[in-house]
Design an enzyme around this catalytic site. Structure first.
Site, mmCIF file in Angstrom:
data_model
loop_
_atom_site.group_PDB
_atom_site.id
_atom_site.type_symbol
_atom_site.label_atom_id
_atom_site.label_comp_id
_atom_site.label_asym_id
_atom_site.label_seq_id
_atom_site.Cartn_x
_atom_site.Cartn_y
_atom_site.Cartn_z
ATOM 1 N N GLY A 20 0.918 -1.271 -0.146
ATOM 2 C CA GLY A 20 0.006 0.115 -0.016
ATOM 3 C C GLY A 20 0.853 1.324 0.003
ATOM 4 C CB VAL A 71 -2.742 -7.168 0.975
ATOM 5 C CG1 VAL A 71 -1.566 -6.309 0.707
ATOM 6 C CG2 VAL A 71 -4.126 -6.232 1.576
ATOM 7 C CB SER A 150 -6.562 2.032 13.751
ATOM 8 O OG SER A 150 -7.311 2.964 13.883
ATOM 9 C CE1 TYR A 163 -8.754 1.063 9.153
ATOM 10 C CE2 TYR A 163 -9.532 2.431 11.041
ATOM 11 C CZ TYR A 163 -8.482 1.800 10.100
ATOM 12 O OH TYR A 163 -7.160 2.560 10.171
ATOM 13 C CE LYS A 167 -5.862 -1.918 10.083
ATOM 14 N NZ LYS A 167 -4.665 -1.582 9.375
HETATM 15 N N1 LIG Z 1 -4.260 7.590 8.046
HETATM 16 C C1 LIG Z 1 -4.472 7.616 9.485
HETATM 17 O O1 LIG Z 1 -4.600 8.554 10.299
HETATM 18 C C2 LIG Z 1 -4.463 6.188 10.208
HETATM 19 C C3 LIG Z 1 -4.995 5.878 11.298
HETATM 20 C C4 LIG Z 1 -4.781 4.585 11.910
HETATM 21 C C5 LIG Z 1 -4.438 3.330 11.165
HETATM 22 N N2 LIG Z 1 -3.909 3.595 9.812
HETATM 23 C C6 LIG Z 1 -3.564 2.713 9.258
HETATM 24 O O2 LIG Z 1 -2.499 3.018 8.389
HETATM 25 C C7 LIG Z 1 -2.538 2.236 7.249
HETATM 26 C C8 LIG Z 1 -2.271 3.390 5.978
HETATM 27 O O3 LIG Z 1 -3.447 4.123 6.145
HETATM 28 P P1 LIG Z 1 -3.605 5.223 5.043
HETATM 29 O O4 LIG Z 1 -4.322 6.296 5.523
HETATM 30 O O5 LIG Z 1 -2.316 5.881 4.242
HETATM 31 O O6 LIG Z 1 -4.477 4.431 3.872
HETATM 32 P P2 LIG Z 1 -4.837 4.856 2.205
HETATM 33 O O7 LIG Z 1 -4.575 6.441 2.169
HETATM 34 O O8 LIG Z 1 -6.167 4.434 2.053
HETATM 35 O O9 LIG Z 1 -3.746 3.984 1.511
HETATM 36 C C9 LIG Z 1 -3.965 2.770 1.256
HETATM 37 C C10 LIG Z 1 -3.027 2.157 0.551
HETATM 38 O O10 LIG Z 1 -2.885 0.615 0.566
HETATM 39 C C11 LIG Z 1 -3.293 0.295 -0.896
HETATM 40 N N3 LIG Z 1 -4.420 -0.421 -0.968
HETATM 41 C C12 LIG Z 1 -5.681 -0.548 -0.299
HETATM 42 N N4 LIG Z 1 -6.302 -1.524 -0.457
HETATM 43 C C13 LIG Z 1 -5.100 -2.629 -1.063
HETATM 44 C C14 LIG Z 1 -5.324 -3.924 -1.187
HETATM 45 N N5 LIG Z 1 -6.421 -4.891 -1.071
HETATM 46 N N6 LIG Z 1 -4.143 -4.528 -1.712
HETATM 47 C C15 LIG Z 1 -3.054 -3.983 -1.936
HETATM 48 N N7 LIG Z 1 -3.026 -2.446 -1.842
HETATM 49 C C16 LIG Z 1 -3.950 -1.707 -1.192
HETATM 50 C C17 LIG Z 1 -3.686 1.737 -1.593
HETATM 51 O O11 LIG Z 1 -3.189 1.671 -2.817
HETATM 52 P P3 LIG Z 1 -4.307 1.383 -4.195
HETATM 53 O O12 LIG Z 1 -5.472 1.858 -4.031
HETATM 54 O O13 LIG Z 1 -3.455 1.753 -5.507
HETATM 55 O O14 LIG Z 1 -4.374 -0.154 -3.851
HETATM 56 C C18 LIG Z 1 -2.876 2.609 -0.747
HETATM 57 O O15 LIG Z 1 -1.674 2.869 -1.361
HETATM 58 C C19 LIG Z 1 -3.779 1.496 6.968
HETATM 59 O O16 LIG Z 1 -3.220 0.220 7.300
HETATM 60 C C20 LIG Z 1 -4.418 2.205 7.955
HETATM 61 O O17 LIG Z 1 -5.715 1.122 8.559
HETATM 62 C C21 LIG Z 1 -4.172 5.086 9.263
#
Ligand SMILES: NC(=O)c1ccc[n+]([C@@H]2O[C@H](COP(=O)([O-])OP(=O)(O)OC[C@H]3O[C@@H](n4cnc5c(N)ncnc54)[C@H](OP(=O)(O)O)[C@@H]3O)[C@@H](O)[C@H]2O)c1
Length: 261
Positions: A20, A71, A150, A163, A167
């Protein structure tokens, strides 16, 4: 962060898979690790986005391997690990970052498809990748796995039931893998980040500013995390030998936001 420099933590030459990596936190981690001298294997579902990140990293003199892979598919995960080992000769680290999302939904309305998507791409996707890199790390007698949890798993935020459950399952798998694989020199830790700027709409009418104001009210550091400058260094620590005696743990990289719950 300086375009060319990041604290290296001795990561130069390490081969790391980041799932991702096409936007948000995964992309920030990829940039940081490229500057730290890692050899990177990046995944996502959309080839044009992967190619865009690959071009960005090429400007930093980093030649990342990219693989289009969902994934949720165990076969894809094995392919990612095999391609990585073939290209770079080893696998030192895995950042299991990818996670698919669905719109916020109250528990009473959650459908089987909703929960399947969260579980297939969260804990199950993390597990398939962890299994795929295991033999490579066993061969080295060393490995670093970083998973993504998360704070919502702790807070029970309304509307985020599937979600949050996904997590928390990731955190649970993290602990089991840490116990089962520690004897091979493999550490497994989870990061709970906060970096939401890329998930909010552009600020054309103050909506974004208001969303941030609400989100970061009573927050110890009072601001959103930056994927590269704030989240990635903690991930890099867990990939490095500076964390060699840390395993099975969850690191809140959220500016202390969890303390408001
Ligand atoms: N942002 C936050 O504040 C926050 C808070 C708590 C936890 N998290 C965790 O941190 C991680 C990243 O969060 P984010 O906000 O950066 O997410 P995001 O902006 O939605 O990005 C998700 C990434 O994963 C890829 N992706 C999504 N589904 C996929 C799949 N089935 N197979 C392969 N790649 C996939 C997407 O690319 P494509 O769409 O091109 O596949 C993208 O590169 C996640 O695990 C999220 O749960 C984030």
């Amino acid at each position: 962060m300086d375009r060319q420099h990041a604290p290296s933590l001795g990561l130069g030459g390490q081969v790391v898979i980041v799932t991702g990596a096409t936007r948000g936190i995964g992309r920030g981690i990829a940039h940081f690790l490229a500057k730290a001298g890692c050899q990177l294997s990046l995944t996502g579902r959309k080839l044009e986005r992967l190619e865009a990140v690959q071009r960005e990293l090429a400007l930093l003199d980093n030649e990342a391997l990219i693989t289009r892979a969902d994934v949720a598919d165990p076969e894809s995960s094995r392919e990612v690990a095999e391609r990585t080992a073939e290209r770079f000769g080893r696998i030192d680290g895995l950042v299991a970052n990818a996670q698919s999302f669905r719109p916020v939904t109250p528990l009473a309305a959650v459908s089987p498809a909703d929960i399947d998507l969260f579980l297939d791409t969260g804990p199950k996707g993390t597990l398939w990748l962890m299994q795929a890199v295991l033999p490579h790390m066993q061969k080295l007698g060393r490995g670093r796995i970083v998973t993504m949890g998360s704070a919502m798993g702790n807070t029970g935020a309304p509307g985020y039931g599937p979600y949050s459950a996904a997590k928390e399952a990731v955190r649970s798998l993290t602990r089991t893998a840490a116990r089962e694989w520690g004897g091979h020199g493999i550490t497994v830790n989870c990061v709970c980040p906060a970096s939401v700027a890329h998930r909010l709409p552009p600020d054309d009418d103050g909506v974004r500013a208001r969303a941030f104001a609400t989100m970061y009210e009573d927050h110890p550091l009072g601001r959103d995390g930056d994927a590269e400058a704030d989240i990635a260094p903690a991930v890099a620590f867990l990939l490095s030998d500076a964390s060699q005696y840390v395993t099975g743990q969850t690191l809140m990289v959220d500016g202390g936001g969890i303390m408001r719950a």
